[in-house]
Design an enzyme around this catalytic site. Structure first.
Site, mmCIF file in Angstrom:
data_model
loop_
_atom_site.group_PDB
_atom_site.id
_atom_site.type_symbol
_atom_site.label_atom_id
_atom_site.label_comp_id
_atom_site.label_asym_id
_atom_site.label_seq_id
_atom_site.Cartn_x
_atom_site.Cartn_y
_atom_site.Cartn_z
ATOM 1 C CD GLN A 70 -11.162 4.710 -5.606
ATOM 2 O OE1 GLN A 70 -11.279 3.516 -5.824
ATOM 3 N NE2 GLN A 70 -11.799 5.617 -6.308
ATOM 4 C CD GLU A 117 -8.008 10.386 -8.460
ATOM 5 O OE1 GLU A 117 -8.239 11.012 -7.408
ATOM 6 O OE2 GLU A 117 -8.848 9.688 -9.040
ATOM 7 C CG ASP A 119 -14.348 8.176 -3.532
ATOM 8 O OD1 ASP A 119 -15.286 7.420 -3.202
ATOM 9 O OD2 ASP A 119 -13.879 8.210 -4.684
ATOM 10 C CE LYS A 139 -15.806 10.158 -10.916
ATOM 11 N NZ LYS A 139 -15.552 8.764 -10.468
ATOM 12 C CB SER A 191 -8.028 7.440 -11.628
ATOM 13 O OG SER A 191 -8.717 6.472 -12.378
#
EC number: 4.2.1.11
Length: 428
Positions: free
Chosen positions: A163, A205, A242, A337, A367
């Site tokens: 990703q 992003e 990631d 997060k 995101s």
């Protein structure tokens, strides 16, 4: 004067044009503070519930009027008259009112927006910076930025299964110099991609999403860009990935569908060992699926003393899951997060739990972001030493970097930027 006299919620938009929640908290002194919450594209199964309306006639079901109404009624009724300086009590009251494990009653987006707005109001009431209010007198470490410059997986429409491909500038001894290094590489990367005939459109992003065909190609292009920008890979700049491997994991068959092949956890570990041996990789996030606990144990045993193994979907910033992971000896780092767990107090608990176990913390955006810069202050407040907040484009990402520049300037000679030292437990 720090008594809460009003709380308002409103539906606003995030960086992808989807509705999100903003909370506004008013104190008796006249202080007014706001906070906006982000939203993720790839989400862990155990994340707190983001309350959406489900009305297909409004924002294709993604409206947040229910969450906003919960703020304007239930939460406001609960918290008006409370002291904004008592963050732990504020959050506990909201969690008790919600009464669920995953915040599905009030919505994690409603609870978090109010939680963050209260903290910001308290800092304003005391006339101190947010990072100082959250972290005390020893809050002084500026984070190393993990900058997502090539997007794949759920963040892009290309053939890359991983990703995020990140550059990790550790150059210069100060945050502003490391950021400059990262920005210069980002612009050089754009030129490198253009010269190779690839698209330079940016993803959610702010990173590029070119039609690359393999992990090796992406990493080779990054190495080329670093060198052409005048920096030395492995010395000035490290790399991070990631994998978000839950996204390409077949739970039933326990295989990873990666680059046209079906790989076992053991195969994935061999792949990571090869990558780590070839490139200056310092960090791999979600290297295996959140359900593949046995695989995680093997991965940690194989690479846990060499590189940072970050749990995102694995832990979802949940103290209970982090504690379990520590006991099982899986991963060595926690991605933090705020909206995965849904309150400031629980987030700080998660960070502390990781620190005590000698796990590193990486403070992270989502995101779907907003102009809110809370995570920049959180990174400094907790001396986390690392932040993921996107590439060097899109205002929703740059806002966090700019806030960190302000904080570094404000701290002056007291500011600490660890650079490569942030990874001293891995770099021998």
């Amino acid at each position: 004067m720090s008594v809460i006299v009003d709380i308002r919620g409103r539906e606003v938009l995030d960086s992808r044009g989807n509705p999100t929640v903003e909370a506004e908290v008013v104190l008796e002194s006249g202080v007014v503070a706001t906070a906006l919450v982000p939203s993720g594209a790839s989400t862990g199964e155990t994340e707190a519930v983001e309350l959406r309306d489900g009305d297909k006639n409004r924002f294709k079901g993604k409206g947040v009027l229910k969450a906003v109404d919960n703020i304007n009624t239930k939460i406001a009724d609960l918290l008006i008259g409370e002291n904004a300086l008592d963050q732990v009590r504020i959050d506990r009251l909201m969690l008790e009112l919600d009464g669920t494990e995953n915040k599905s009653n009030l919505g994690a987006n409603a609870i978090l927006a109010v939680s963050l707005a209260v903290a910001r109001a308290a800092a304003m009431e005391l006339d101190i910076p947010l990072y100082r209010y959250l972290g005390g007198t020893n809050a002084k470490v500026l984070p190393v930025p993990l900058m997502n410059v090539i997007n794949g997986g759920a963040h892009a429409d290309n053939n890359l299964d991983f990703q995020e491909f990140m550059i990790v500038p550790v150059f210069g001894g100060r945050f502003k110099e490391a950021l400059r290094c990262g920005v210069e590489i980002f612009h050089t990367l754009k030129t490198v991609l253009k010269d190779k005939g690839y698209s330079t459109n940016v993803g959610d992003e702010g990173g590029f999403a070119p039609a690359l065909n393999s992990t090796k190609e992406a990493l080779d292009i990054l190495m080329d860009a670093i060198k052409k920008a005048g920096y030395e890979p492995g010395e000035d700049v490290l790399l991070a990935i990631d994998a978000a491997s839950t996204e390409f994991y077949d739970k039933e068959r326990k295989v990873y569908r990666f680059e046209g092949e079906e790989l076992t956890a053991d195969d994935m570990i061999v792949l990571y060992e090869e990558i780590e041996g070839t490139y200056p990789i310092i960090s791999i996030e979600d290297g295996l699926a959140e359900d593949d606990i046995e695989g995680w144990k093997k991965l940690t045993k194989a690479l846990g003393d060499k590189i940072q193994l970050v749990g995102d979907d694995l832990f979802t910033t949940n103290p209970k899951l982090i504690k379990k992971g520590i006991e099982e000896g899986i991963a060595n780092s926690v991605l933090v997060k705020l909206n995965q767990i849904g309150s400031l107090t629980e987030t700080l608990d998660a960070i502390e739990l990781a620190k005590v176990a000698s796990y590193t913390n990486v403070i992270s955006h989502r995101s779907g972001e907003t102009e809110d810069t809370f995570i920049a202050d959180l990174a400094v407040a907790t001396n986390a030493g690392q932040i993921k907040t996107g590439s060097a484009s899109r205002t929703d990402r740059i806002a966090k970097y700019n806030q960190l520049l302000r904080i570094e300037e404000e701290l002056g000679e007291d500011a600490v930027f660890k650079g490569k030292e942030a990874y001293s437990k891995f770099i021998r």
